[in-house]
Design a protein around this motif. Structure first.
Motif, mmCIF file in Angstrom:
data_model
loop_
_atom_site.group_PDB
_atom_site.id
_atom_site.type_symbol
_atom_site.label_atom_id
_atom_site.label_comp_id
_atom_site.label_asym_id
_atom_site.label_seq_id
_atom_site.Cartn_x
_atom_site.Cartn_y
_atom_site.Cartn_z
ATOM 1 N N PHE A 90 11.261 8.887 61.439
ATOM 2 C CA PHE A 90 11.805 10.120 60.866
ATOM 3 C C PHE A 90 11.213 11.355 61.560
ATOM 4 O O PHE A 90 11.939 12.295 61.891
ATOM 5 N N SER A 91 9.911 11.338 61.801
ATOM 6 C CA SER A 91 9.249 12.476 62.460
ATOM 7 C C SER A 91 9.720 12.635 63.899
ATOM 8 O O SER A 91 9.913 13.754 64.381
ATOM 9 N N PHE A 92 9.906 11.526 64.587
ATOM 10 C CA PHE A 92 10.397 11.585 65.960
ATOM 11 C C PHE A 92 11.805 12.176 65.990
ATOM 12 O O PHE A 92 12.109 13.047 66.810
ATOM 13 N N TYR A 93 12.668 11.713 65.087
ATOM 14 C CA TYR A 93 14.030 12.249 65.000
ATOM 15 C C TYR A 93 13.994 13.747 64.671
ATOM 16 O O TYR A 93 14.731 14.531 65.252
ATOM 17 N N ALA A 96 11.598 15.834 65.361
ATOM 18 C CA ALA A 96 11.112 16.560 66.536
ATOM 19 C C ALA A 96 12.212 16.711 67.582
ATOM 20 O O ALA A 96 12.354 17.773 68.195
ATOM 21 N N ILE A 97 13.018 15.668 67.759
ATOM 22 C CA ILE A 97 14.129 15.738 68.718
ATOM 23 C C ILE A 97 15.096 16.855 68.323
ATOM 24 O O ILE A 97 15.676 17.522 69.173
ATOM 25 N N ARG A 98 15.278 17.071 67.015
ATOM 26 C CA ARG A 98 16.214 18.088 66.537
ATOM 27 C C ARG A 98 15.609 19.485 66.516
ATOM 28 O O ARG A 98 16.331 20.474 66.680
ATOM 29 N N THR A 99 14.315 19.626 66.289
ATOM 30 C CA THR A 99 13.734 20.965 66.134
ATOM 31 C C THR A 99 13.090 21.532 67.393
ATOM 32 O O THR A 99 13.139 22.743 67.604
ATOM 33 N N VAL A 100 12.486 20.690 68.216
ATOM 34 C CA VAL A 100 11.777 21.201 69.397
ATOM 35 C C VAL A 100 12.704 21.940 70.361
ATOM 36 O O VAL A 100 12.350 23.024 70.842
ATOM 37 N N PRO A 101 13.907 21.433 70.680
ATOM 38 C CA PRO A 101 14.779 22.213 71.576
ATOM 39 C C PRO A 101 15.110 23.604 71.024
ATOM 40 O O PRO A 101 15.115 24.580 71.778
#
Length: 137
Positions: free
Chosen positions: A104-107, A109-114
């Motif tokens: 969940f955290s990885f997903y 991060a993929i959505r928020t970091v960009p």
């Protein structure tokens, strides 16, 4: 003079005429970088948080208070209740929880970091901190 949009990008290059229910025009990161559009699901492309926020504000404003009070009572009385009992065997449930939480955290991060990197590199510090989130994304 060329009209510049929310991301300091000329508005004619942005491919969005979408508006939130509040009437505010918005752009998502895939509008700015079209190559990223296949990475987003259809519900993410059309998500509008305002109706849900409005329902929570109007109908469920006591839920956070109840949750905090329940948590505090559980922390205080839970240790007293469990003091004389045998500990639960939670090795597998905790391993499953950690796996789920990592995915969940990885997903997330993929959505928020960009979005975060784009905002940092294309906006001023004041815009990044002070601009209303519903118009920023």
């Amino acid at each position: 003079m060329m009209e510049v949009g929310i991301y300091n990008i000329p508005t004619h290059l942005l491919k969005s005429n979408e508006t939130h229910t509040r009437g505010d025009r918005y752009y998502q990161i895939f509008h700015v970088y079209p190559a990223t559009e296949p990475l987003y699901l259809s519900f993410e492309k059309s998500y509008d948080p305002h109706p849900i926020i409005k329902i929570m504000i109007e109908s469920n404003y006591l839920v956070p208070f109840g949750a905090v009070i329940s948590y505090a009572l559980f922390c205080f009385y839970g240790t007293k209740i469990m003091k004389g009992r045998k500990p639960f065997d939670l090795l597998r449930p905790l391993a499953a929880w950690n796996l789920f939480f990592s995915i969940f955290s990885f997903y997330g991060a993929i959505r928020t970091v960009p979005h975060m990197l784009h905002r940092i590199f294309t906006s001023t510090f004041e815009q990044t901190v002070c601009e209303s989130p519903h118009t920023a994304f």
